[in-house]
Design an enzyme around this catalytic site. Structure first.
Site, short mmCIF file in Angstrom:
data_model
loop_
_atom_site.label_atom_id
_atom_site.label_comp_id
_atom_site.label_asym_id
_atom_site.label_seq_id
_atom_site.Cartn_x
_atom_site.Cartn_y
_atom_site.Cartn_z
N ARG A 236 2.73 -10.76 27.09
CA ARG A 236 3.20 -10.99 25.73
C ARG A 236 2.00 -11.31 24.84
NH1 ARG A 236 7.13 -8.82 27.04
NH2 ARG A 236 9.32 -9.47 26.85
N GLU A 265 3.79 -7.44 16.78
CA GLU A 265 3.97 -6.04 17.16
C GLU A 265 4.87 -5.39 16.11
OE1 GLU A 265 5.41 -5.60 21.17
OE2 GLU A 265 3.69 -6.66 21.98
N HIS A 284 3.00 -1.39 23.60
CA HIS A 284 3.99 -2.06 24.45
C HIS A 284 4.80 -1.04 25.26
CE1 HIS A 284 6.39 -6.07 24.84
NE2 HIS A 284 6.43 -5.37 25.96
C1 GLV Z 1 8.82 -5.91 28.48
O1 GLV Z 1 7.88 -6.38 27.91
C2 GLV Z 1 9.79 -6.68 29.18
O2 GLV Z 1 9.78 -7.92 29.09
O3 GLV Z 1 10.64 -6.07 29.85
#
Ligand code: GLV
Length: 324
Positions: A236, A265, A284
């Site tokens: 994160r 993001e 991501h």
């Molecule tokens: C992606 O970042 C998730 O937490 O699945």
């Protein structure tokens, strides 16, 4: 029939299963619903299937009196006020396990590309600067024999560690507690956070974002890292102080960074990290394979349907709702 809001189009196989058992409204996307829209759409619902881009806070939960289950299509759930859900007796589901291998693969894509300066090479060619084989050009970090420090030896951290065997790397890990069985299985040695920072050539983040890990990587942490070391983050963005990271890369202390997650993001296109040499940013995409996203959607639907039926969720982050 139960009414459910799904905050973005998700794989059809999962949606089809949901539609057989509930009245489903899907936010058409491609952008997430703005917060007020999300609140308005969830207000009359029995179930919510949400994504990490949706802020599911106490106010939203309070304004949905019928809400009986929240199902997140992700393993991380820092966007959800779980305490507020628990206080209402609402189970919150997530999708652990199915995205482990895909995310570990992407982590390695970033480790390799950052260590060996793949993006810098591409930018070099695009700038018309490839004129010869240069004995001193685009030199990176050799992974063989280097030390990989894993912050958080959970499912994904362990899968990343397993892959390191093929690269002949020494492995360290840190976290709130030692995990001797997992560590022995992947050949990793426990180190406290500071020792791991001091000894690792590559530091890869695999812990959740919590109040304790927010900006865990600040100026002090970067100063402790080895000169020339690389930071990888597929967990994160909020775990890293991006201003401190920028300073550490700009002044040449760090050898580079590979980030699949940022804060915020998306990172604004004109953010200085975006154009920084030795920094590689992906949008991501850790779990973004066809198979994994399909399995995540199916798991999220299974959690949601269980909640609507009043059964325990197969993957629940607040199982205390069933005991307390
Ligand atoms: C992606 O970042 C998730 O937490 O699945």
């Amino acid at each position: 029939m139960n009414k459910v809001f799904v905050t973005r189009p998700i794989p059809q196989s999962a949606l089809g299963r949901l539609r057989r058992e509930a009245t489903v409204e899907v936010w058409p996307g491609p952008q997430p619903p703005p917060y007020q829209e999300l609140r308005r759409h969830v207000a009359p619902c029995d179930g919510l299937l949400c994504l990490l881009t949706d802020r599911v806070d106490a106010e939203l939960i309070a304004s949905a009196p019928r809400l009986r289950v929240i199902s997140q299509m992700a393993v991380g759930y820092d966007n959800i006020d779980v305490a507020a859900a628990t206080a209402r007796g609402i189970p919150v589901g997530h999708t652990p396990g199915v995205l482990t291998e895909a995310t570990a693969d992407l982590t390695w894509a970033l480790i390799l590309a950052t260590a060996r300066r793949v993006l810098d090479g591409v930018r070099f060619i695009e700038a018309g600067r490839w004129t010869t084989w240069d004995p001193m050009g685009l030199l990176g970090l050799e992974l063989h024999g280097a030390t990989l420090g894993i912050v958080g030896l959970g499912r994904i951290g362990a899968a990343v560690a397993r892959r390191a065997a093929g690269f002949g790397m020494r492995l360290l890990y840190t976290g709130p507690r030692e995990k001797p069985a997992v560590a022995a299985g992947v050949g990793a040695t426990y180190a406290d956070f500071e020792t791991l920072l001091r000894e690792s050539d590559v530091v890869s983040i695999h812990c959740p974002l919590t109040p304790a890990t927010r900006h865990l990587f600040d100026a002090r942490a970067f100063a402790l890292m080895k000169p020339g070391a690389i930071l990888i983050n597929t967990a994160r963005g909020g775990i890293v102080d991006h201003k401190a990271l920028l300073d550490a890369v700009r002044d040449g202390h760090l050898g580079g960074a590979g980030l699949d997650v940022t804060e915020p993001e998306p990172l604004p296109a004109d953010h200085p990290l975006m154009a920084q040499e030795r920094v590689l940013i992906t949008p991501h995409i850790g779990s973004a394979t066809v198979r994994t996203r399909t399995r995540m959607a199916e798991m999220a639907v299974a959690n949601l349907l269980a909640g609507l039926r009043g059964e325990p969720l197969p993957h629940c982050v607040n199982p205390e709702v069933y005991t307390g």
